[in-house]
Design a protein around this motif. Structure first.
Motif, PDB file in Angstrom:
ATOM      1  N   SER A 354       1.321  -1.728   0.255  1.00  0.00           N
ATOM      2  CA  SER A 354      -0.169  -0.382  -0.150  1.00  0.00           C
ATOM      3  C   SER A 354       1.036   1.286  -0.164  1.00  0.00           C
ATOM      4  O   SER A 354       0.600   2.295  -0.486  1.00  0.00           O
ATOM      5  CB  SER A 354      -1.261   0.175   0.946  1.00  0.00           C
ATOM      6  N   ASP A 356       4.047   2.079  -0.992  1.00  0.00           N
ATOM      7  CA  ASP A 356       3.891   1.530  -3.059  1.00  0.00           C
ATOM      8  C   ASP A 356       3.034   2.535  -3.564  1.00  0.00           C
ATOM      9  O   ASP A 356       3.515   3.354  -5.136  1.00  0.00           O
ATOM     10  CB  ASP A 356       5.167   0.713  -3.613  1.00  0.00           C
ATOM     11  N   ASN A 357       2.027   2.114  -3.837  1.00  0.00           N
ATOM     12  CA  ASN A 357       1.276   2.407  -4.453  1.00  0.00           C
ATOM     13  C   ASN A 357       0.546   4.164  -3.851  1.00  0.00           C
ATOM     14  O   ASN A 357       0.239   5.100  -4.901  1.00  0.00           O
ATOM     15  CB  ASN A 357      -0.150   1.294  -4.066  1.00  0.00           C
ATOM     16  N   THR A 358       1.426   4.123  -2.551  1.00  0.00           N
ATOM     17  CA  THR A 358       0.407   5.789  -2.098  1.00  0.00           C
ATOM     18  C   THR A 358       2.052   6.598  -2.639  1.00  0.00           C
ATOM     19  O   THR A 358       1.202   7.356  -3.454  1.00  0.00           O
ATOM     20  CB  THR A 358       1.039   5.506  -0.648  1.00  0.00           C
ATOM     21  N   ARG A 360       3.224   5.849  -5.422  1.00  0.00           N
ATOM     22  CA  ARG A 360       3.346   6.587  -7.115  1.00  0.00           C
ATOM     23  C   ARG A 360       1.518   7.278  -7.591  1.00  0.00           C
ATOM     24  O   ARG A 360       2.456   8.259  -8.852  1.00  0.00           O
ATOM     25  CB  ARG A 360       3.049   5.154  -6.773  1.00  0.00           C
ATOM     26  N   GLY A 499      -4.467   3.125  -2.660  1.00  0.00           N
ATOM     27  CA  GLY A 499      -3.312   3.153  -2.679  1.00  0.00           C
ATOM     28  C   GLY A 499      -3.749   1.428  -1.993  1.00  0.00           C
ATOM     29  O   GLY A 499      -3.413   0.583  -2.313  1.00  0.00           O
ATOM     30  N   GLN A 502      -5.518  -0.453  -4.161  1.00  0.00           N
ATOM     31  CA  GLN A 502      -5.094  -1.346  -5.740  1.00  0.00           C
ATOM     32  C   GLN A 502      -4.072  -2.667  -4.450  1.00  0.00           C
ATOM     33  O   GLN A 502      -4.164  -3.536  -5.494  1.00  0.00           O
ATOM     34  CB  GLN A 502      -3.929   0.176  -6.329  1.00  0.00           C
ATOM     35  N   ALA A 503      -3.536  -2.616  -3.329  1.00  0.00           N
ATOM     36  CA  ALA A 503      -3.024  -3.056  -3.613  1.00  0.00           C
ATOM     37  C   ALA A 503      -4.011  -4.426  -2.992  1.00  0.00           C
ATOM     38  O   ALA A 503      -3.958  -5.730  -3.097  1.00  0.00           O
ATOM     39  CB  ALA A 503      -2.801  -2.926  -1.909  1.00  0.00           C
ATOM     40  N   ASP A 506      -5.503  -6.114  -6.644  1.00  0.00           N
ATOM     41  CA  ASP A 506      -4.010  -6.517  -7.287  1.00  0.00           C
ATOM     42  C   ASP A 506      -3.797  -8.581  -6.518  1.00  0.00           C
ATOM     43  O   ASP A 506      -3.587  -9.259  -7.128  1.00  0.00           O
ATOM     44  CB  ASP A 506      -2.813  -6.144  -6.061  1.00  0.00           C
TER      45      ASP A 506
END
Length: 531
Positions: A354, A356-358, A360, A499, A502-503, A506
């Motif tokens: 989460s 890393d998604n944040t 990005r 984020g 998305q995690a 996935d």
């Protein structure tokens, strides 16, 4: 011994107990043997067992903290605000709530909650607590307080004197603290992981500055520490019960505070979820409002009561004893449960998903996600097929969507409610856990965001793939900038929510996202539907 563990209605195979005795686990754990969790975990365990020594090594903090508190009080600075996440905030919150001492814990990115915390600054000292110093929430909060102090007319030196920093040696935060002239910097033992640091500087510094008696806390832990090498000590019994229960299919630990502690279950939730929720396995903590709240029993549930006796009518574990001993016992027990379950209790391999998604999303832009429907004060979105076949045009479309989400919970699964809201002004969101638990036989958890990302967030992604998720977000009444950063708190909060969505997507987890266009009205609408 001041700690007692009573297990009711839970059969523990003698084979598990015999194997732990044969392997001399109690003595080896106290000796800091990093091989206890297998070759894959050895390198991590070798640098994560310092928590066993904290009842003794943290004693050196007691006098300096008493002196610093007296100094601050002499200057009229008696409002302590803690900026920290997860292991840096949950233990001092428990210590102060149990002791009845005021400590404002700021572990959110909600702009309303941050604005309220920074508005009252005349008597405020800010404790900035982070092992790495790179935690985006804590860094953003620190910047907001600096701006608030500056707006109040404090100069650079006066602003620095309002900050106390707790961090690991050599961290970026240690350098920042020196540059800003922080009043005091406490360097914690780098061989203690965040969630095992209740008795470290991370737990003790904010609590002591708020007026809690941390010396007595260490005394309580030290008394238990003297028995932990014994093969039949109470912390070992707790670890055996947790691990054996999970192996037997009771992998939901319903936690309730007894009369002698306040908020302990929230701390234990992070410790257990982040330590065991990985490799498709794990023990799911479910924090209850009381021992008889919905979700206290079930075919896959063990009730854990901290501070009081547990009712013997259901499989339960009662852990009675003072707070300092409780911290050490649950840390020890979690390490033992990790061995029983064949897991490394010291890593958190899925927490970064989460984050890393944040990062990005902040670097790019927030996703443009159109609602499937807007019903009253609630926008409805979903992923993982949760809205397939749901008639959102019906007047009770939100209830139908919730029913579909509950229907998606698999056998022995759970529903996690994740609230990206203001823990103070949107407190009614916390009522949703019990309301939803009354509607299902499955476990229902509740977490305030982003604090749960540093807790059950690991288990959501790395634990058993049997969770379904309800994410709540809300319209922002007034945003707050993050000084010297290209985003605001509202953008950061929205990016964290996106984020995490998305995690979970996935990993193909079913998720229902309800956005409250009016927070109070939306929460009222939701609770009325579940009444």
């Amino acid at each position: 011994m001041t700690l007692a563990v009573d297990v009711h209605g839970l059969d523990v195979p003698q084979q598990i107990r015999d194997q732990l005795i044969e392997d001399d686990v109690a003595a080896r754990l106290v000796a800091g043997d990093p091989t206890l969790w297998g070759p894959a975990a050895e390198s991590e365990a070798a640098i994560r067992l310092g928590w066993l020594d904290l009842p003794a090594t943290s004693r050196e903090l007691v006098s300096p903290l008493a002196e610093l508190r007296a100094q601050l009080a002499g200057e009229g600075l008696d409002r302590i605000v803690l900026c920290g996440m997860g292991g840096s905030s949950l233990a001092p919150e428990v210590i102060c709530r149990t002791a009845g001492r005021p400590l404002l814990v700021l572990d959110t990115t909600d702009p309303g909650q941050v604005a309220a915390a920074t508005a009252d600054h005349d008597r405020t000292v800010v404790v900035v607590s982070s092992k790495s110093g790179g935690t985006v929430e804590t860094d953003s909060q620190r910047r907001a307080f600096i701006a608030a102090f500056a707006a109040a007319g404090l100069d650079e030196k006066e602003i620095g004197a309002r900050f106390v920093v707790v961090t690991d040696p050599g961290s970026p935060l240690a350098e920042t603290a020196a540059a800003m002239g922080a009043r005091a910097v406490f360097l914690a033992d780098p061989h203690v992981g965040g969630r095992y640091g209740a008795l470290s500087a991370f737990g003790l510094v904010p609590a002591a500055l708020a007026g809690a008696d941390v010396g007595t806390l260490l005394d309580e832990a030290a008394e238990l520490a003297g028995h932990l090498a014994e093969k039949d000590n109470p912390a070992m019994e707790l670890g055996i019960a947790l691990g054996a229960g999970a192996l037997a299919g009771r992998d939901k630990l319903a936690l309730a505070d007894g009369a002698s502690v306040t908020g302990f279950s929230d701390w234990a939730e992070q410790l257990i979820a982040e330590s065991t929720g990985k490799e498709g396995r794990g023990l799911l903590p479910v924090v209850l409002e009381s021992v008889d709240a919905p979700g206290a029993s079930g075919t896959d549930v063990v009730l854990g009561v901290v501070g009081d006796d547990a009712p013997p009518a259901v499989p339960s574990i009662a852990v009675a004893g003072p707070l300092g001993a409780q911290f050490l016992a649950w840390e020890y027990a979690t390490a033992v449960a990790g061995r029983i379950l064949g897991l490394n209790p010291f890593d958190q391999p899925d927490v970064t998903a989460s984050k890393d998604n944040t990062s990005r999303i902040l670097a790019e832009s927030l996703p443009d996600e159109r609602p499937a429907a807007t019903i009253g004060a609630i926008e409805v979105r979903g992923s993982g097929g949760v809205l397939d076949g749901v008639d959102l045009s019906a007047h009770d479309g939100v209830r139908l969507a919730l029913d579909a989400l509950l229907a998606a919970v698999p056998p022995c699964g759970y529903l996690a409610v994740m609230a990206y809201l203001d823990r103070e002004t949107d407190a009614r969101a916390g009522e949703l856990r019990a309301a939803l638990a009354r509607s299902t036989e499955h476990a229902v958890t509740f977490g305030w965001a982003p604090r749960f990302l540093h807790s059950t967030g690991q288990l959501h992604k790395g634990g058993p793939p049997v969770g379904v998720f309800l994410q709540l977000t809300g319209e922002i009444a007034q945003d707050l900038p993050v000084p010297d950063r290209p985003f605001s708190f509202a953008t950061l909060q929205a990016a964290q929510a996106a984020g995490d969505r998305q995690a979970l997507a996935d990993r193909q987890r079913p998720l229902l996202h309800l956005h409250l266009t009016d927070r109070a009205a939306g929460l009222g609408q939701l609770l009325a539907l579940l009444d």
